[in-house]
Design a protein around this motif. Structure first.
Motif, PDB file in Angstrom:
ATOM      1  N   ASP A  41       0.804  -1.221   0.000  1.00  0.00           N
ATOM      2  CA  ASP A  41       0.000   0.000   0.000  1.00  0.00           C
ATOM      3  C   ASP A  41       0.841   1.277   0.000  1.00  0.00           C
ATOM      4  OD1 ASP A  41       1.010  -0.183   2.564  1.00  0.00           O
ATOM      5  OD2 ASP A  41      -0.895   0.201   3.573  1.00  0.00           O
ATOM      6  N   TYR A  42       2.168   1.141  -0.141  1.00  0.00           N
ATOM      7  CA  TYR A  42       3.013   2.340  -0.152  1.00  0.00           C
ATOM      8  C   TYR A  42       2.882   3.061  -1.485  1.00  0.00           C
ATOM      9  CZ  TYR A  42       6.952   5.503   0.257  1.00  0.00           C
ATOM     10  OH  TYR A  42       7.722   6.638   0.307  1.00  0.00           O
ATOM     11  N   GLN A  43       2.387   4.286  -1.430  1.00  0.00           N
ATOM     12  CA  GLN A  43       2.176   5.078  -2.639  1.00  0.00           C
ATOM     13  C   GLN A  43       3.180   6.232  -2.688  1.00  0.00           C
ATOM     14  OE1 GLN A  43      -0.144   4.324  -5.048  1.00  0.00           O
ATOM     15  NE2 GLN A  43      -0.601   2.495  -3.828  1.00  0.00           N
ATOM     16  N   GLY A  44       3.940   6.317  -3.761  1.00  0.00           N
ATOM     17  CA  GLY A  44       4.845   7.447  -3.928  1.00  0.00           C
ATOM     18  C   GLY A  44       4.081   8.722  -4.242  1.00  0.00           C
ATOM     19  N   SER A  45       4.682   9.849  -3.908  1.00  0.00           N
ATOM     20  CA  SER A  45       4.033  11.149  -4.160  1.00  0.00           C
ATOM     21  C   SER A  45       5.038  12.176  -4.653  1.00  0.00           C
ATOM     22  CB  SER A  45       3.328  11.643  -2.891  1.00  0.00           C
ATOM     23  OG  SER A  45       4.233  11.695  -1.791  1.00  0.00           O
ATOM     24  N   SER A  46       6.037  11.708  -5.407  1.00  0.00           N
ATOM     25  CA  SER A  46       7.033  12.588  -6.043  1.00  0.00           C
ATOM     26  C   SER A  46       7.850  13.401  -5.038  1.00  0.00           C
ATOM     27  CB  SER A  46       6.351  13.528  -7.047  1.00  0.00           C
ATOM     28  OG  SER A  46       5.701  12.787  -8.061  1.00  0.00           O
ATOM     29  N   LYS A  47       8.033  12.864  -3.838  1.00  0.00           N
ATOM     30  CA  LYS A  47       8.797  13.597  -2.829  1.00  0.00           C
ATOM     31  C   LYS A  47      10.258  13.791  -3.213  1.00  0.00           C
ATOM     32  CE  LYS A  47       5.970  12.317   1.149  1.00  0.00           C
ATOM     33  NZ  LYS A  47       5.931  11.647   2.473  1.00  0.00           N
ATOM     34  N   LEU A  48      10.776  12.916  -4.075  1.00  0.00           N
ATOM     35  CA  LEU A  48      12.181  13.001  -4.480  1.00  0.00           C
ATOM     36  C   LEU A  48      12.315  13.159  -5.993  1.00  0.00           C
ATOM     37  CD1 LEU A  48      13.633  10.188  -2.163  1.00  0.00           C
ATOM     38  CD2 LEU A  48      13.588  12.656  -1.739  1.00  0.00           C
ATOM     39  N   LYS A  49      11.295  13.669  -6.610  1.00  0.00           N
ATOM     40  CA  LYS A  49      11.294  13.806  -8.065  1.00  0.00           C
ATOM     41  C   LYS A  49      12.464  14.664  -8.540  1.00  0.00           C
ATOM     42  CE  LYS A  49       8.375  15.064 -12.000  1.00  0.00           C
ATOM     43  NZ  LYS A  49       7.048  15.581 -12.414  1.00  0.00           N
ATOM     44  N   GLY A  50      13.203  14.141  -9.519  1.00  0.00           N
ATOM     45  CA  GLY A  50      14.327  14.871 -10.096  1.00  0.00           C
ATOM     46  C   GLY A  50      15.607  14.775  -9.304  1.00  0.00           C
ATOM     47  N   LYS A  51      15.606  14.008  -8.210  1.00  0.00           N
ATOM     48  CA  LYS A  51      16.804  13.897  -7.386  1.00  0.00           C
ATOM     49  C   LYS A  51      17.584  12.628  -7.711  1.00  0.00           C
ATOM     50  CE  LYS A  51      15.427  16.849  -3.588  1.00  0.00           C
ATOM     51  NZ  LYS A  51      15.511  17.086  -2.128  1.00  0.00           N
ATOM     52  N   VAL A  52      18.848  12.628  -7.310  1.00  0.00           N
ATOM     53  CA  VAL A  52      19.738  11.479  -7.504  1.00  0.00           C
ATOM     54  C   VAL A  52      20.300  11.081  -6.148  1.00  0.00           C
ATOM     55  CG1 VAL A  52      21.894  10.664  -8.530  1.00  0.00           C
ATOM     56  CG2 VAL A  52      20.335  12.117  -9.860  1.00  0.00           C
ATOM     57  N   ALA A  53      20.218   9.783  -5.854  1.00  0.00           N
ATOM     58  CA  ALA A  53      20.727   9.265  -4.583  1.00  0.00           C
ATOM     59  C   ALA A  53      21.820   8.236  -4.821  1.00  0.00           C
ATOM     60  CB  ALA A  53      19.594   8.636  -3.779  1.00  0.00           C
TER      61      ALA A  53
END
Length: 296
Positions: A41-53
């Motif tokens: 049920d984990y839904q992403g919400s673009s919290k790290l959009k465009g980032k590189v880890a």
């Protein structure tokens, strides 16, 4: 899709099969049952959009969970691993199934030259670096302090804490270019309560807490946040690779919640600390440890 579970810690109240692995690093694909990487049920919400880890030890366990969750939140992810090729390739596939790009970097983080190379390869591939996760570690059980050889002591410190200095030194010039960049270090509950059978390991984890707090103060004025996560008993390849089969079968049963945790229950801490949700936090430690109350 990534490895899933219908409910948090679904059947973890039950004892897992007795098992052990002959060497470190452990192999996730040989574990029974395999650890849960991300909740269904984990839904992403673009919290790290465009980032590189860049995540060390990202091939399995907590590192894999963080990598897949980061990807679900919109980040591209570079994975550093020692030699666990099959696990690393599966993690890369999981990242790509989330619609993001991956990079696999094989080598020993205890070597400064390799840490510099890992950062350089990440920049070459993605052009930037926003989040550094210092997660990889090793541990070796020893009943007596005399049983800890000089070689083991040096190796454990090189892997667990020296590497954090090496990678941070290499990454900082690039993190300084990215607004809101972050460093997340993996320490352990053993840093706070100790562990008589893991004396050298717990000592490195204590050093990581001090490193996190000191570095956070040093970099605060530059807007680079530094935090840590201190997991308790989590079902990762490090466990069967460190302990005998009987101990593994009972692992985590003495926690207040009565079970070992899953990587999926820890990866969310890394998402929080990597994202703007934690924008007013630096020098702090999160404690997903099954309910053990500790100071810090």
């Amino acid at each position: 899709m990534a490895n899933k579970s219908k409910s948090r810690g679904a059947s973890e109240g039950e004892q897992r099969p007795a098992q052990s692995q002959a060497r470190q690093p452990g192999r996730q694909h040989k574990m029974e049952p395999e650890p849960v990487v991300v909740r269904e049920d984990y839904q992403g919400s673009s919290k790290l959009k465009g980032k590189v880890a860049l995540i060390t030890g990202g091939d399995s366990g907590i590192g894999r969970s963080a990598a897949v969750m980061f990807a679900r939140e919109g980040a591209d992810v570079a994975i550093v691993y020692l030699e666990e090729q099959q696990d690393a390739e599966k993690t890369a596939k999981m990242i790509e199934q989330e619609g993001q790009s991956s990079l696999l970097i094989k080598g020993d983080i205890g070597e400064k030259a390799f840490c510099q190379k890992a950062v350089e390869e990440t920049i070459s591939k993605f052009g930037q670096l926003d989040v550094l996760v210092n997660n990889a570690a090793e541990q070796h059980e020893a009943k007596e302090i005399d049983a800890i050889s000089e070689e083991q002591l040096v190796q454990t410190f090189r892997t667990n804490i020296f590497s954090m200095f090496f990678l941070t030194q290499a990454a900082l010039p690039h993190l300084r270019k990215q607004k809101g960049s972050t460093i997340i270090n993996t320490t352990s509950v053993t840093a706070y309560r100790g562990s008589p059978g893991l004396l050298d390991y717990s000592s490195t984890k204590g050093a990581i807490v001090a490193f996190t707090r000191s570095l956070s103060q040093k970099l605060a004025a530059e807007g680079i946040r530094v935090n840590a996560v201190a997991p308790g008993p989590i079902w990762t390849p490090l466990i069967p690779a460190s302990f005998d089969a009987e101990k593994v079968s009972k692992f985590g049963g003495d926690s207040p919640l009565g079970r070992a945790g899953q990587p999926s229950e820890v990866g969310t801490c890394y998402v929080f600390l990597a994202s703007d949700d934690s924008s007013y936090m630096t020098g702090q430690v999160l404690h997903p440890n099954g309910g053990e109350v500790i100071n810090g």
